[in-house]
Design an enzyme around this catalytic site. Structure first.
Site, PDB file in Angstrom:
ATOM      1  N   CYS A  42      -8.573   7.648   1.547  1.00  0.00           N
ATOM      2  CA  CYS A  42      -9.777   7.822   0.455  1.00  0.00           C
ATOM      3  C   CYS A  42     -10.613   6.288   0.097  1.00  0.00           C
ATOM      4  O   CYS A  42      -9.789   5.259   0.626  1.00  0.00           O
ATOM      5  CB  CYS A  42      -8.927   7.477  -1.635  1.00  0.00           C
ATOM      6  SG  CYS A  42     -10.190   7.152  -2.929  1.00  0.00           S
ATOM      7  N   ASP A  44     -11.153   4.477  -1.075  1.00  0.00           N
ATOM      8  CA  ASP A  44     -11.301   3.626  -2.413  1.00  0.00           C
ATOM      9  C   ASP A  44     -10.813   1.918  -1.930  1.00  0.00           C
ATOM     10  O   ASP A  44     -10.122   1.786  -1.262  1.00  0.00           O
ATOM     11  CB  ASP A  44      -9.904   3.794  -3.669  1.00  0.00           C
ATOM     12  CG  ASP A  44      -9.578   2.704  -4.530  1.00  0.00           C
ATOM     13  OD1 ASP A  44      -9.504   1.590  -3.845  1.00  0.00           O
ATOM     14  OD2 ASP A  44      -9.461   3.262  -5.565  1.00  0.00           O
ATOM     15  N   ARG A  46      -9.418  -0.816  -2.682  1.00  0.00           N
ATOM     16  CA  ARG A  46      -7.797  -0.775  -2.474  1.00  0.00           C
ATOM     17  C   ARG A  46      -6.710  -0.555  -1.766  1.00  0.00           C
ATOM     18  O   ARG A  46      -5.913  -0.784  -2.075  1.00  0.00           O
ATOM     19  CB  ARG A  46      -7.280  -0.738  -4.047  1.00  0.00           C
ATOM     20  CG  ARG A  46      -8.707  -1.917  -4.934  1.00  0.00           C
ATOM     21  CD  ARG A  46      -8.221  -1.434  -7.208  1.00  0.00           C
ATOM     22  NE  ARG A  46      -8.845   0.181  -6.697  1.00  0.00           N
ATOM     23  CZ  ARG A  46      -8.791   1.177  -8.246  1.00  0.00           C
ATOM     24  NH1 ARG A  46      -8.785   0.402  -8.616  1.00  0.00           N
ATOM     25  NH2 ARG A  46      -9.082   1.715  -8.443  1.00  0.00           N
ATOM     26  N   HIS A  98      -3.684   7.903  -3.490  1.00  0.00           N
ATOM     27  CA  HIS A  98      -3.220   6.994  -4.329  1.00  0.00           C
ATOM     28  C   HIS A  98      -3.308   6.754  -5.514  1.00  0.00           C
ATOM     29  O   HIS A  98      -3.868   7.856  -5.865  1.00  0.00           O
ATOM     30  CB  HIS A  98      -3.903   5.330  -3.716  1.00  0.00           C
ATOM     31  CG  HIS A  98      -6.154   5.509  -4.538  1.00  0.00           C
ATOM     32  ND1 HIS A  98      -5.725   5.385  -5.279  1.00  0.00           N
ATOM     33  CD2 HIS A  98      -6.537   6.586  -3.772  1.00  0.00           C
ATOM     34  CE1 HIS A  98      -7.020   5.364  -5.183  1.00  0.00           C
ATOM     35  NE2 HIS A  98      -7.586   5.974  -4.540  1.00  0.00           N
ATOM     36  N   CYS A 101      -5.999   7.192  -8.587  1.00  0.00           N
ATOM     37  CA  CYS A 101      -7.319   7.724  -7.725  1.00  0.00           C
ATOM     38  C   CYS A 101      -8.935   7.905  -8.495  1.00  0.00           C
ATOM     39  O   CYS A 101      -9.138   9.400  -9.833  1.00  0.00           O
ATOM     40  CB  CYS A 101      -7.221   9.233  -6.701  1.00  0.00           C
ATOM     41  SG  CYS A 101      -9.024   9.235  -5.963  1.00  0.00           S
TER      42      CYS A 101
HETATM   43 CO    CO Z   1      -9.000   7.305  -4.557  1.00  0.00          CO
END
Ligand code: CO
Length: 215
Positions: A42, A44, A46, A98, A101
């Site tokens: 992803c 993302d 993090r 994750h 999400c």
């Molecule tokens: Co995500």
């Protein structure tokens, strides 16, 4: 100091650090890449692929998009997949989602997000095909986390359905597909599913490679 300057300064410090340990670090790295892994994760911020797996530059070939989707009309993803499998000959493909999400969470709501609606529609479709598993689960986070896991499985099957992966399975019995999920709150990766060259993929999705020269 503007925050972008911090990144450039950190880069200079990183270069210095690498060279102090291994003076030819960049010389060697620049020659070639032979990653064993394709990472599909992803976007993302993090979930940094190398950091959470303790891997170094040169070890992971990486593709990231919102909610780690493998869409068979996405030429960006397909080009990365083709290059990783047919040219770099990676041994493993990891789809790592994750919990928590944002893309998955949004897909389970009625939020209108512009063009992102079209991307997240893929997740709504997966939800629609797996409604039964959500029966009795009403808490929004629990529903989202279940959806995150189901999404990983679906993306592993999406990889298996491509001729790119199937041809590599036929020619040299790789790659192994791994579905993983990362916990934002504890940093742990959990293994969700795995698919090997010998697998239970439905017949309708299989291509016939018997007319291809082997090897
Ligand atoms: Co995500």
């Amino acid at each position: 100091m503007q925050s972008d300057r911090r990144l450039i300064l950190a880069n200079r410090a990183w270069v210095k650090d690498k060279l102090s340990v291994k003076p030819d670090y960049f010389e060697v790295l620049a020659r070639d890449q032979k990653p064993e892994f394709l990472w599909i994760g992803c976007s993302d911020s993090r979930v940094p692929a190398e950091e959470i797996t303790g891997t170094e530059p040169g070890e992971l070939f990486v593709h990231r998009n919102i909610a780690n989707l493998v869409i068979h009309t996405d030429f960006n993803l397909l080009s990365v997949l083709q290059y990783a499998v047919a040219v770099l000959k990676v041994k493993h493909i990891i789809v790592c989602g994750h919990y928590g999400c944002g893309g998955v969470k949004a897909a389970l709501t009625n939020q209108h997000l512009g063009i992102l609606n079209n991307w997240l529609r893929h997740i709504k479709d997966i939800y629609d095909r797996n409604r039964g598993q959500f029966e009795g689960i009403t808490e929004p986070n629990a529903r989202a986390n279940l959806m995150c896991e189901i999404n990983i499985r679906a993306q592993i099957y999406n990889l298996a359905k491509t001729h790119i992966v199937q041809e590599a399975w036929y020619r040299d019995q790789r790659p192994i597909l791994h579905g993983w999920i990362y916990g934002l709150d504890d940093g742990m990766i959990k293994e969700v599913c795995e698919m090997r060259p010998e697998n239970d993929l439905d017949q309708i999705f299989r291509y016939d490679f018997s007319n291809l020269p082997k090897g």
